[in-house]
Design a protein around this motif. Structure first.
Motif, PDB file in Angstrom:
ATOM      1  N   UNK A 230       0.949  -1.212   0.045  1.00  0.00           N
ATOM      2  CA  UNK A 230       0.002   0.013   0.109  1.00  0.00           C
ATOM      3  C   UNK A 230       0.791   1.312   0.188  1.00  0.00           C
ATOM      4  N   UNK A 231       1.945   1.534   0.726  1.00  0.00           N
ATOM      5  CA  UNK A 231       2.780   2.435   0.895  1.00  0.00           C
ATOM      6  C   UNK A 231       3.538   2.932  -0.627  1.00  0.00           C
ATOM      7  N   UNK A 232       3.855   1.828  -1.184  1.00  0.00           N
ATOM      8  CA  UNK A 232       4.433   1.819  -2.564  1.00  0.00           C
ATOM      9  C   UNK A 232       3.466   2.267  -3.397  1.00  0.00           C
ATOM     10  N   UNK A 233       2.109   1.821  -3.568  1.00  0.00           N
ATOM     11  CA  UNK A 233       1.165   2.145  -4.479  1.00  0.00           C
ATOM     12  C   UNK A 233       0.771   3.733  -4.457  1.00  0.00           C
ATOM     13  N   UNK A 234       0.531   3.913  -3.028  1.00  0.00           N
ATOM     14  CA  UNK A 234       0.379   5.227  -2.851  1.00  0.00           C
ATOM     15  C   UNK A 234       1.455   6.317  -3.229  1.00  0.00           C
ATOM     16  N   UNK A 235       2.650   5.969  -2.939  1.00  0.00           N
ATOM     17  CA  UNK A 235       3.934   6.643  -3.091  1.00  0.00           C
ATOM     18  C   UNK A 235       3.975   6.825  -4.547  1.00  0.00           C
TER      19      UNK A 235
ATOM     20  N   UNK B 121       1.171  11.676 -10.207  1.00  0.00           N
ATOM     21  CA  UNK B 121       0.081  12.921 -10.230  1.00  0.00           C
ATOM     22  C   UNK B 121       1.137  14.157 -10.304  1.00  0.00           C
ATOM     23  N   UNK B 122       2.136  14.265  -9.311  1.00  0.00           N
ATOM     24  CA  UNK B 122       2.837  15.301  -9.148  1.00  0.00           C
ATOM     25  C   UNK B 122       3.720  15.732 -10.467  1.00  0.00           C
ATOM     26  N   UNK B 123       4.179  14.745 -10.876  1.00  0.00           N
ATOM     27  CA  UNK B 123       4.964  15.016 -12.243  1.00  0.00           C
ATOM     28  C   UNK B 123       4.011  15.271 -13.449  1.00  0.00           C
ATOM     29  N   UNK B 124       2.952  14.641 -13.413  1.00  0.00           N
ATOM     30  CA  UNK B 124       1.927  15.275 -14.421  1.00  0.00           C
ATOM     31  C   UNK B 124       1.420  16.579 -14.363  1.00  0.00           C
ATOM     32  N   UNK B 125       1.677  17.126 -13.085  1.00  0.00           N
ATOM     33  CA  UNK B 125       1.337  18.570 -12.841  1.00  0.00           C
ATOM     34  C   UNK B 125       2.446  19.381 -12.957  1.00  0.00           C
ATOM     35  N   UNK B 126       3.528  18.743 -13.377  1.00  0.00           N
ATOM     36  CA  UNK B 126       4.860  19.564 -13.437  1.00  0.00           C
ATOM     37  C   UNK B 126       5.214  20.182 -12.021  1.00  0.00           C
TER      38      UNK B 126
ATOM     39  N   UNK C  18       6.828   9.165  -1.446  1.00  0.00           N
ATOM     40  CA  UNK C  18       6.920   8.739  -3.042  1.00  0.00           C
ATOM     41  C   UNK C  18       7.704   7.508  -3.192  1.00  0.00           C
ATOM     42  N   UNK C  19       8.642   7.072  -2.343  1.00  0.00           N
ATOM     43  CA  UNK C  19       9.348   5.971  -2.553  1.00  0.00           C
ATOM     44  C   UNK C  19       8.875   4.708  -1.663  1.00  0.00           C
ATOM     45  N   UNK C  20       7.760   5.086  -1.085  1.00  0.00           N
ATOM     46  CA  UNK C  20       7.282   4.161  -0.276  1.00  0.00           C
ATOM     47  C   UNK C  20       7.990   3.956   1.099  1.00  0.00           C
ATOM     48  N   UNK C  21       8.926   4.731   1.267  1.00  0.00           N
ATOM     49  CA  UNK C  21       9.631   4.333   2.660  1.00  0.00           C
ATOM     50  C   UNK C  21       9.084   4.934   3.738  1.00  0.00           C
ATOM     51  N   UNK C  22       7.923   5.688   3.904  1.00  0.00           N
ATOM     52  CA  UNK C  22       7.463   6.304   5.131  1.00  0.00           C
ATOM     53  C   UNK C  22       5.961   5.961   5.172  1.00  0.00           C
ATOM     54  N   UNK C  23       5.778   5.837   6.627  1.00  0.00           N
ATOM     55  CA  UNK C  23       4.411   5.491   7.152  1.00  0.00           C
ATOM     56  C   UNK C  23       4.064   7.013   7.276  1.00  0.00           C
TER      57      UNK C  23
END
Length: 95
Positions: free
Chosen positions: A4-9, A15-20, A41-46
């Motif tokens: 889940x963390x990786x998918x969310x990130x 979305x961030x990149x698509x919005x420049x 974004x890297x799925x490293x953080x809760x």
């Protein structure tokens, strides 16, 4: 398989990149620091529900969109060993 963390990130990054937006710009919009955005974004953080909500608002998407798993090609799901990218377009049609 992504957790889940990786998918969310991954979805936050997409979305961030698509919005420049840079990670820093997204952090500013969401009231977060850039290192926190990077770890998410890297799925490293809760992270907290509040931060998830802030990110979704800053990106203009729903939280459920940020948890949506990447869709798998329907044919590949049934024929995982078949590499559809190598097939000519005419052969990709289902009959």
């Amino acid at each position: 398989m992504q957790n889940d963390k990786e998918i969310f990130g991954s979805n936050v990054r997409k979305h961030r990149i698509s919005q420049n937006l840079t990670q820093e710009a997204l952090g500013d919009l969401a009231g977060m620091q850039q290192p926190a955005v990077g770890k998410i974004e890297r799925g490293e953080a809760n992270t907290t529900i509040q931060n998830m909500s802030k990110l979704s608002e800053a990106l203009g998407v729903t939280m459920s969109e940020l948890f949506r798993a990447p869709e798998q090609d329907a044919i590949s799901a049934y024929l995982p060993d078949l590499n559809l990218k190598q097939l000519p377009e005419a052969k990709k049609q289902l009959t």
